[in-house]
Design a protein around this motif. Sequence first.
Motif, short mmCIF file in Angstrom:
data_model
loop_
_atom_site.label_atom_id
_atom_site.label_comp_id
_atom_site.label_asym_id
_atom_site.label_seq_id
_atom_site.Cartn_x
_atom_site.Cartn_y
_atom_site.Cartn_z
N UNK A 15 -16.48 10.31 68.60
CA UNK A 15 -16.04 11.60 68.86
C UNK A 15 -15.22 12.18 67.61
N UNK A 16 -14.71 13.58 67.72
CA UNK A 16 -14.37 14.01 66.73
C UNK A 16 -13.18 13.27 66.11
N UNK A 17 -12.96 13.32 64.81
CA UNK A 17 -11.66 12.91 64.31
C UNK A 17 -10.47 13.46 64.80
N UNK A 18 -9.48 12.58 64.84
CA UNK A 18 -8.08 12.74 65.19
C UNK A 18 -7.45 13.74 64.11
N UNK A 19 -6.73 14.68 64.42
CA UNK A 19 -6.17 15.51 63.74
C UNK A 19 -4.50 15.30 63.53
N UNK A 20 -4.04 14.78 62.30
CA UNK A 20 -2.65 14.60 62.06
C UNK A 20 -2.07 15.53 61.13
N UNK A 21 -1.00 16.11 61.66
CA UNK A 21 -0.15 17.06 60.84
C UNK A 21 1.23 16.33 60.25
N UNK A 22 1.20 16.17 58.72
CA UNK A 22 2.17 15.60 58.29
C UNK A 22 3.41 16.50 57.68
N UNK A 23 4.39 16.65 58.09
CA UNK A 23 5.57 17.38 57.50
C UNK A 23 6.34 16.85 56.38
N UNK A 24 6.13 17.20 55.04
CA UNK A 24 6.64 16.78 53.79
C UNK A 24 5.78 16.00 53.18
N UNK A 25 5.54 16.18 51.81
CA UNK A 25 4.84 15.47 50.90
C UNK A 25 5.65 14.78 49.83
N UNK A 26 6.75 14.13 50.23
CA UNK A 26 7.71 13.30 49.37
C UNK A 26 6.86 11.96 49.40
N UNK A 27 7.58 10.79 49.16
CA UNK A 27 6.89 9.23 48.73
C UNK A 27 6.56 9.00 50.03
N UNK A 28 7.26 9.56 51.45
CA UNK A 28 7.01 8.82 52.77
C UNK A 28 5.54 9.65 53.12
N UNK A 29 5.38 11.02 53.20
CA UNK A 29 4.33 11.84 53.33
C UNK A 29 3.15 11.11 52.64
N UNK A 30 3.17 11.11 51.48
CA UNK A 30 2.23 10.44 50.62
C UNK A 30 1.69 9.07 50.94
N UNK A 31 2.64 8.20 51.07
CA UNK A 31 2.31 6.72 51.87
C UNK A 31 1.35 6.82 53.09
N UNK A 32 2.13 7.70 54.07
CA UNK A 32 1.15 7.83 55.25
C UNK A 32 -0.09 8.32 55.16
N UNK A 54 6.56 15.04 45.84
CA UNK A 54 7.79 14.12 45.53
C UNK A 54 8.87 14.21 46.10
N UNK A 55 9.06 15.38 46.97
CA UNK A 55 10.28 15.36 47.85
C UNK A 55 11.57 15.42 47.13
N UNK A 56 12.53 14.43 47.33
CA UNK A 56 13.91 14.58 46.63
C UNK A 56 13.54 14.58 45.00
N UNK A 57 12.50 13.72 44.55
CA UNK A 57 12.41 13.94 43.15
C UNK A 57 11.71 15.14 42.51
N UNK A 58 11.11 16.03 43.41
CA UNK A 58 10.87 17.20 43.17
C UNK A 58 12.27 18.24 43.25
N UNK A 90 13.68 10.84 36.79
CA UNK A 90 13.09 12.05 37.67
C UNK A 90 11.83 12.67 37.03
N UNK A 91 11.63 12.90 35.82
CA UNK A 91 9.98 13.45 35.67
C UNK A 91 9.01 12.35 35.84
N UNK A 92 9.26 11.02 35.45
CA UNK A 92 8.49 9.84 35.67
C UNK A 92 8.07 9.72 37.17
N UNK A 93 9.17 9.69 38.20
CA UNK A 93 8.67 9.75 39.46
C UNK A 93 8.11 11.01 40.05
N UNK A 94 8.50 12.07 39.30
CA UNK A 94 7.30 13.18 39.75
C UNK A 94 5.93 12.93 39.40
N UNK A 95 5.75 12.35 38.44
CA UNK A 95 4.41 12.18 37.74
C UNK A 95 3.85 11.05 38.59
N UNK A 96 4.58 10.20 38.99
CA UNK A 96 3.82 9.04 39.78
C UNK A 96 3.56 9.64 41.06
#
Length: 526
Positions: A15-32, A54-58, A90-96
């Motif tokens: 069947x069609x792919x499940x659709x997942x909406x993630x709120x936030x592109x910090x480290x948690x959202x990226x990992x997910x 980057x969330x808090x690091x942005x 902070x700049x290194x974590x943003x780049x990461x």
Amino acid sequence: METTDRSHPNAGTGRRALRVGIIGAGFGGIALAVKLKAKTRAEITIFEQDSGVGGTWWQNRYPGCEVDIPSHVYSFSFLKWDWPRTHATQPELREYAERATEIFGIRDNIRLNTKVDRAQWDEDSATYTIETATGELHEFDFVVSSVGLLNVPRYPDWPGLDSFEGVSFHTSRWEHQHDLAGKSVAVVGTGSTAVQVAPALAARVEHLTVYQREPGWIEPKHERAYTPRERAFYRRVPFAQRAHRLLLLAKANRRFKAYDTRSRMQRKMQDLCQDFIDRTIEDPETRAAVTPTYAWGCKRPVVASTFYPSLNRPNVTLVPRAVTRVTKNGLIDADGVERKADVLILSTGFQPQQFLSSVDIRGRGNLSLHEAWAKRATAFLGVTVPGFPNFFILYGPNTNGGTSIIAQLERQAELAVRAIRRIERFGGRVVDTDPSMLARWTAWIDEQLETHASAMNSGCHNYYTLDGGANVTQWPRTHWIYFLATRFLARRGLIFSDRVDTPRSSGSTRDHTSKPILLRSSSRAD
């Protein structure tokens, strides 16, 4: 699990792919997103209110901003990195964070400058409708909140604050357009942010006044740049960085014993911090003023090497009293003394107890998540809430801590991915939470906070507890215990079903509200 309806578009691999909406592109959202892409066929959309990831690091760009946990621990387990320093800036974590989105191919899944205002569950379609601040509507089978915990600034309610005629801003909303050279600057607060800001400003400003409501235990960070040989070793030798990460986690696990006020480790940590005070601060009165009278770990432990030495500078004044009022030209402390200031910098923390305060989540029967949490925010494993199906939380109630928040976020992401993958592979429409298991989980959390983390409630001002005394933010054990919990308890608390109405409890019909979950471990493991 109830009989699967293979005709449903979410069921089965054909069947069609499940659709997942993630709120936030910090480290948690990226990992997910990375783990979803690796384990499922899901269509992923990440909504980020800021103009970068980057969330808090942005968001946090104050002078001296860097992590106070070693870089090899404060990073993803799945992304080896050539860290130049023991503690990333902070700049290194943003780049990461930015490079992670590129390396794992999720950059195109991110919608920047897009704030989510609301997520509404629909019973008939078993979907959520996400509404953005611009009124756009998007439909998803699953929604995951990754909005973080320390992202809503806490502004004090001092009388006269609005009348201050100088420059004033919060550290998390730093205004770089102001030249602070030659200015008289007041920094209010001595937490993890302030102890980085103050030394960074001390050499630039004419005079720096630091207001301390209550001292915190501070230990030296021992930060330094890696030598070229060390960087080459971690870069080239297989598993070297991972081995160092595991060693650091093991050390942190042993250190966690200090949160028990009865432990020898508690005494050891206090002695370490007291020795740091005695070695680095010259003035006896200042040494006394920065020495806490409560247990180590009551507040978030502060790790900083340069704050105490900065107090020895002739242009730095420590005021060991709270601010009570602001005038147009300065601040008045609890003793009624006014000190002039050209610039007022608020390092007054955040509002971590107000989980998901920026988003209106609506579950079954149009129930608001904030209404469900009116008395206390609780979530099973810190991730799911009964009555809010197909909804997961990263950095939810009682998940902060546990050695490294990045590791905690990865465990939460993996829990969500396993649930979504099960729906994808075996069919079904809904995953909800057994209320009795949430009650038992919350009882267990409170029991562990009382026994293994008693320092957190030992008589100081911290951001952990509600007015009624409940600790709603902190994880009371090590990351190892959280790994076991998320791995083995989820199957007991999550209910998978084809039904969109309220599912039956997965456990016994008996009342479990007074019984904590049995999650035992040897003292060696914890």
